[in-house]
Design a protein around this motif. Structure first.
Motif, PDB file in Angstrom:
ATOM      1  N   ASP A  29       7.950  13.100  16.057  1.00  0.00           N
ATOM      2  CA  ASP A  29       8.777  14.287  16.286  1.00  0.00           C
ATOM      3  C   ASP A  29       9.904  14.414  15.261  1.00  0.00           C
ATOM      4  N   SER A  30       9.804  13.666  14.170  1.00  0.00           N
ATOM      5  CA  SER A  30      10.860  13.700  13.154  1.00  0.00           C
ATOM      6  C   SER A  30      10.556  14.759  12.105  1.00  0.00           C
ATOM      7  N   GLU A  31      11.529  15.020  11.248  1.00  0.00           N
ATOM      8  CA  GLU A  31      11.434  16.025  10.170  1.00  0.00           C
ATOM      9  C   GLU A  31      10.268  15.784   9.222  1.00  0.00           C
ATOM     10  N   SER A  32       9.990  14.502   8.962  1.00  0.00           N
ATOM     11  CA  SER A  32       8.963  14.197   7.955  1.00  0.00           C
ATOM     12  C   SER A  32       7.540  14.285   8.518  1.00  0.00           C
TER      13      SER A  32
ATOM     14  N   LYS B 124      10.443   8.884  -1.736  1.00  0.00           N
ATOM     15  CA  LYS B 124      11.587   9.362  -0.957  1.00  0.00           C
ATOM     16  C   LYS B 124      11.225  10.411   0.121  1.00  0.00           C
ATOM     17  N   ASN B 125      10.494  11.448  -0.278  1.00  0.00           N
ATOM     18  CA  ASN B 125      10.236  12.512   0.702  1.00  0.00           C
ATOM     19  C   ASN B 125       8.842  12.427   1.304  1.00  0.00           C
ATOM     20  N   VAL B 126       8.428  11.229   1.568  1.00  0.00           N
ATOM     21  CA  VAL B 126       7.064  11.009   2.076  1.00  0.00           C
ATOM     22  C   VAL B 126       6.858  11.750   3.413  1.00  0.00           C
ATOM     23  N   PHE B 127       5.661  12.331   3.555  1.00  0.00           N
ATOM     24  CA  PHE B 127       5.303  12.973   4.823  1.00  0.00           C
ATOM     25  C   PHE B 127       4.505  11.991   5.681  1.00  0.00           C
ATOM     26  N   ILE B 128       4.638  12.153   6.982  1.00  0.00           N
ATOM     27  CA  ILE B 128       3.902  11.295   7.916  1.00  0.00           C
ATOM     28  C   ILE B 128       2.867  12.145   8.643  1.00  0.00           C
ATOM     29  N   MET B 129       1.652  11.640   8.701  1.00  0.00           N
ATOM     30  CA  MET B 129       0.596  12.370   9.408  1.00  0.00           C
ATOM     31  C   MET B 129      -0.031  11.492  10.493  1.00  0.00           C
ATOM     32  N   HIS B 130      -0.463  12.152  11.551  1.00  0.00           N
ATOM     33  CA  HIS B 130      -1.116  11.451  12.665  1.00  0.00           C
ATOM     34  C   HIS B 130      -2.034  12.466  13.336  1.00  0.00           C
ATOM     35  N   ASP B 131      -3.253  12.056  13.661  1.00  0.00           N
ATOM     36  CA  ASP B 131      -4.187  13.015  14.276  1.00  0.00           C
ATOM     37  C   ASP B 131      -3.932  13.187  15.777  1.00  0.00           C
TER      38      ASP B 131
ATOM     39  N   ASN C 243      10.169   2.867  10.506  1.00  0.00           N
ATOM     40  CA  ASN C 243      11.141   3.322   9.504  1.00  0.00           C
ATOM     41  C   ASN C 243      11.262   2.350   8.335  1.00  0.00           C
ATOM     42  N   LYS C 244      11.068   1.061   8.609  1.00  0.00           N
ATOM     43  CA  LYS C 244      11.150   0.078   7.521  1.00  0.00           C
ATOM     44  C   LYS C 244      10.010   0.304   6.510  1.00  0.00           C
ATOM     45  N   LEU C 245       8.817   0.495   7.053  1.00  0.00           N
ATOM     46  CA  LEU C 245       7.658   0.713   6.163  1.00  0.00           C
ATOM     47  C   LEU C 245       7.834   2.023   5.385  1.00  0.00           C
ATOM     48  N   ILE C 246       8.283   3.050   6.081  1.00  0.00           N
ATOM     49  CA  ILE C 246       8.461   4.367   5.446  1.00  0.00           C
ATOM     50  C   ILE C 246       9.491   4.285   4.321  1.00  0.00           C
ATOM     51  N   SER C 247      10.513   3.446   4.504  1.00  0.00           N
ATOM     52  CA  SER C 247      11.564   3.344   3.467  1.00  0.00           C
ATOM     53  C   SER C 247      11.025   2.721   2.175  1.00  0.00           C
ATOM     54  N   GLN C 248       9.844   2.128   2.246  1.00  0.00           N
ATOM     55  CA  GLN C 248       9.253   1.529   1.039  1.00  0.00           C
ATOM     56  C   GLN C 248       8.383   2.505   0.257  1.00  0.00           C
ATOM     57  N   ALA C 249       8.190   3.705   0.812  1.00  0.00           N
ATOM     58  CA  ALA C 249       7.349   4.704   0.143  1.00  0.00           C
ATOM     59  C   ALA C 249       8.225   5.621  -0.710  1.00  0.00           C
TER      60      ALA C 249
ATOM     61  N   ALA D  91       0.817  -1.221   0.000  1.00  0.00           N
ATOM     62  CA  ALA D  91       0.000   0.000   0.000  1.00  0.00           C
ATOM     63  C   ALA D  91       0.847   1.265   0.000  1.00  0.00           C
ATOM     64  N   VAL D  92       1.970   1.250   0.723  1.00  0.00           N
ATOM     65  CA  VAL D  92       2.733   2.499   0.870  1.00  0.00           C
ATOM     66  C   VAL D  92       3.659   2.803  -0.312  1.00  0.00           C
ATOM     67  N   GLN D  93       3.773   1.851  -1.244  1.00  0.00           N
ATOM     68  CA  GLN D  93       4.764   2.037  -2.305  1.00  0.00           C
ATOM     69  C   GLN D  93       4.631   3.356  -3.069  1.00  0.00           C
ATOM     70  N   SER D  94       3.384   3.792  -3.281  1.00  0.00           N
ATOM     71  CA  SER D  94       3.179   5.019  -4.072  1.00  0.00           C
ATOM     72  C   SER D  94       2.880   6.223  -3.179  1.00  0.00           C
ATOM     73  N   ALA D  95       3.132   6.098  -1.886  1.00  0.00           N
ATOM     74  CA  ALA D  95       2.656   7.119  -0.941  1.00  0.00           C
ATOM     75  C   ALA D  95       3.437   8.432  -1.009  1.00  0.00           C
ATOM     76  N   ASP D  96       2.674   9.536  -1.122  1.00  0.00           N
ATOM     77  CA  ASP D  96       3.253  10.866  -0.895  1.00  0.00           C
ATOM     78  C   ASP D  96       3.109  11.208   0.584  1.00  0.00           C
ATOM     79  N   ILE D  97       2.066  10.627   1.178  1.00  0.00           N
ATOM     80  CA  ILE D  97       1.787  10.847   2.599  1.00  0.00           C
ATOM     81  C   ILE D  97       1.370   9.509   3.198  1.00  0.00           C
ATOM     82  N   ILE D  98       1.914   9.207   4.375  1.00  0.00           N
ATOM     83  CA  ILE D  98       1.425   8.048   5.136  1.00  0.00           C
ATOM     84  C   ILE D  98       0.748   8.590   6.380  1.00  0.00           C
ATOM     85  N   TYR D  99      -0.461   8.134   6.623  1.00  0.00           N
ATOM     86  CA  TYR D  99      -1.258   8.624   7.749  1.00  0.00           C
ATOM     87  C   TYR D  99      -1.595   7.440   8.642  1.00  0.00           C
TER      88      TYR D  99
END
Ligand code: NVA
Length: 302
Positions: free
Chosen positions: A276-279, A254-261, A246-252, A211-219
Motif C-alpha cells: 500500500d506504499s507509494e512505490s 532509488k525510485n524502484v517500483f514494487i510489484m506483486h500479483d 525496506n532493507k532489501l528495497i534500499s539496496q536497489a 540480485a536487486v542492486q540493478s533493479a528498476d522493478i522488484i516483483y
C-alpha cells in the motif's frame, strides 16, 4: 485453427508488442462487442478474486455471458474425467477460461474441444497476470529497453510467465530464489533462447541482496502457492531470507517500483505496508488485469 492461450511463450515478440497497443485501445473504450450472444465458461478448480472478477467484467463488456463453475460443482477428474467435462462443455459454450492445478488439464481441454481455452493460472504459468504486468510496466516506463525486472522468491507459475514475457519484450529478467525453488529449466531455457534474439538478459542470482542492486522493478509473489499448502512449514523456513522488505528495497535503484500479483501474505514474502506504499504498482496491476484480459478476449474472438 482455434485460438488458445496457455502460455506467454506461444506468442511472438511482435504479437506481444501489438497486444500492448490493443490493450490501450480497449482501455480507452475502443472495442467491438465481439462476445455478443456468446457464452464463456469459467472453470475454476482454485480460489480467485482478481482473475474471476476481471474476466467476468471483461466478458460482459464485450457483450458475452459467463457461467462460473467451481470444483465443487463439477469435480474435475473426480466426479467425471477431464476429457468428458471438456467434450460436454464444448457442446454448449463458446470458450473456456480455466484455473487448474495441473497444466496437463489445460492441454487435455485443448485436445478435446474446438473452442478457445484460456489459462487463468496453472501450476506452470500465470500468463494473464504477465500480460497485465507488462502493460503496467509499459505505462510507467514507455520503453522496455535496458529495464531490469528483478523477481525475488519462488520460481513458480508467475515467475515462469514473467521470464518468458520479459524475454519476448526485451527486458532483462533477473530472479533470486533458493536453488531448490528455481524456475523449471525447460521454461528458463526457452526464455533464455528467446532473450538472445532481443539482446536481453535472463539470470538467476541466489543472493537477493545482489540480485536487486540493478533493479528498476522488484516483483514478488507468495511463497506458498495454491496447491502447495502441505509444504508451508518447510517453505517458510527456506524462503526466510527472501522477503521483500525496506532493507532489501534500499539496496536497489532509488525510485524502484514494487510489484506483486496478489494475494499477498504480508509479513512473509513482503513486509507489512509495502503493497500500500507509494512505490507499489499492485493495484495498477490489478486494474490492468481487466484491460489486458478484455484485450485478450477481443484478440481470440475477433
Ligand atoms: N503463485 C500464486 C499466484 C496466485 C494468484 C498461486 O499459484 O497461488
Amino acid at each position: 485453427m482455434k485460438n488458445n492461450f496457455l502460455s506467454v511463450g506461444d506468442w511472438s515478440a511482435k504479437e506481444h508488442k501489438s497486444f500492448l497497443d490493443l490493450t490501450d485501445k480497449i482501455k480507452n473504450g475502443d472495442y467491438q462487442k465481439v462476445l455478443e450472444g456468446k457464452n464463456i465458461s469459467l472453470v475454476f478448480e482454485k480460489a480467485s478474486l482478481r482473475t474471476r472478477v476481471s474476466f467476468e467484467v471483461g466478458i460482459k463488456k464485450l457483450g458475452g455471458n459467463t457461467i462460473y463453475l467451481n470444483n465443487d460443482d463439477i469435480g474435475l477428474g473426480k466426479r467425471e474425467s477431464v476429457t468428458h467435462i471438456a467434450k460436454n462443455l464444448n457442446r454448449w459454450v463458446d470458450g473456456i477460461v480455466a484455473r487448474v492445478y495441473l497444466h496437463s488439464t489445460l492441454i487435455n481441454f485443448t485436445q478435446n474441444t474446438t473452442i478457445p481455452i484460456i489459462n487463468a493460472l496453472s501450476d506452470l504459468e500465470h500468463p494473464c497476470q504477465a500480460l497485465a504486468d507488462m502493460y503496467t510496466i509499459y505505462n510507467k516506463f514507455k520503453n522496455f529497453e535496458k529495464l531490469n525486472l528483478v523477481y525475488v522468491g519462488d520460481g513458480n507459475n508467475i515467475a515462469s510467465s514473467l521470464a518468458l514475457i520479459s524475454a519476448n519484450l526485451g527486458l532483462n529478467f533477473i530472479y533470486s530464489s533458493p536453488k531448490k525453488y528455481q524456475i523449471p529449466s525447460t521454461i528458463f531455457n526457452q526464455a533464455t533462447n528467446i532473450a538472445a534474439k532481443h539482446e536481453s538478459k535472463m539470470e538467476w542470482i541466489e543472493n537477493p541482496h545482489k540480485a536487486v542492486q540493478s533493479a528498476d522493478i522488484i516483483y514478488t509473489d507468495k511463497w506458498v502457492s495454491m496447491g502447495m499448502e502441505d509444504e508451508e512449514k518447510t517453505r517458510l523456513i527456506d524462503f526466510k531470507n527472501y522477503q521483500v522488505n525496506n532493507k532489501l528495497i534500499s539496496q536497489a535503484k532509488k525510485n524502484v517500483f514494487i510489484m506483486h500479483d496478489m494475494p499477498a501474505k504480508e509479513g512473509e514474502e513482503i513486509e507489512h505496508g509495502i503493497i500500500d506504499s507509494e512505490s507499489s504498482l499492485a493495484y495498477e496491476q490489478a486494474e490492468n488485469r481487466l484491460h489486458s484480459q478484455t484485450a485478450l478476449l477481443h484478440k481470440l474472438f475477433s
